[in-house]
Every structure is written in structure tokens, then in C-alpha cells.
Design an enzyme around this catalytic site. Sequence first.
Site, short mmCIF file in Angstrom:
data_model
loop_
_atom_site.label_atom_id
_atom_site.label_comp_id
_atom_site.label_asym_id
_atom_site.label_seq_id
_atom_site.Cartn_x
_atom_site.Cartn_y
_atom_site.Cartn_z
CB CYS A 70 11.53 14.91 24.20
SG CYS A 70 11.86 16.55 24.86
CG HIS A 71 15.68 18.16 20.52
ND1 HIS A 71 16.98 18.55 20.33
CD2 HIS A 71 15.00 18.64 19.46
CE1 HIS A 71 17.08 19.25 19.22
NE2 HIS A 71 15.89 19.32 18.68
CG PHE A 72 16.67 14.35 18.09
CD1 PHE A 72 15.44 14.52 17.47
CD2 PHE A 72 17.64 15.32 17.92
CE1 PHE A 72 15.21 15.63 16.67
CE2 PHE A 72 17.41 16.43 17.13
CZ PHE A 72 16.19 16.58 16.50
#
Length: 172
Positions: A70-72
Site C-alpha cells: 500500500c506504500h506505494f
Amino acid sequence: MAEQKSSYGYEELLACARGEMFGPGNAQLPLPPMLMVHRITDISETGGEFDKGYIRAEYDVRPDDWYFPCHFMGNPIMPGCLGLDGMWQLTGFFLGWLGEPGRGMALSTGEVKFKGMVRPHTKLLEYGIDFKRVMRGRLVLGTADGWLKADGETIYRASDLRVGLSKDSEGQ
């Protein structure tokens, strides 16, 4: 109070996160996935850069750690704030380890510098926290400088990390 040892394994850190190490209402680490430490390799009330105590710890990075997808998306990086939080976690642990009462809270930091990134290929993070002072009053306040190494290279530095322990903080 916990037996004052100079190193702690993962299961002991989980016991601390469950509130079993320093007693009810006292310092706790967060549970996974927010626990950013896998073992404390050395902790002492003396020594360190300022001769006021220090803590050294490690975190094993895995390519499937929860934050990478999720990052990234397409550019996986561990959020720098998680490394900073690991420094605060260790600062609070040190205060509990000293036998100081109260629940922990991160209060502030002076300057933070990020000079590198934690990627999925990174294997090991090493933390160093060197205490400048511990003030004891209504609030116990620990102030320290910290660093984080990724596979041996220093990538984060933080000055004046501040964590407090308060007997007034009620768990809800």
C-alpha cells in the site's frame, strides 16, 4: 516489574505488548503489525553516546510486510514514520525497563532526517537509542537521540525523541 535483563526476544516483546512485562497500567509496546521491533539486542542504564543509557534493537524486514503493497503500489517503501515510531517504542520500553510507572506516549522529536529507504529487498533494520536524560516528576520523561540502519547503512536520524509515562492515562 520484569527481571532487568540486557536483551529480549520476540516472545518477550509480545508479552510486553500484552501488558505482562511491566505490570498493569505501565509501559507497553504495540502489538503487531505496529510492533516495529523483533528483538532487543542490548539495553543498559549506563553507557551510550551521553552515558545515560542506551538500547539497541533489530527488526527483520520481509518482502511481504504489510506496508509494502500500500506504500506505494509499484514502488514499495516502508513509511519513514514507522521507523520513527520504532524509535519511540524503544524509548518507552527503556522507561518501563527502568521500573518507571505509567502508560507511555510519544510526545515529540526535535529533528528527523531520512537519508535512505527501506525496500522489500532490505533484510535487517538496526535501531540505536542513546539517552540524554530521564526526568522523574508527575510525568516521567525520557529524551534520547536515535538512528536506524538498513543492512548496515544509517538511513534515519532523530534528535530529542521524547516519550512520557503518565500515571493519569487510563486505558479505555
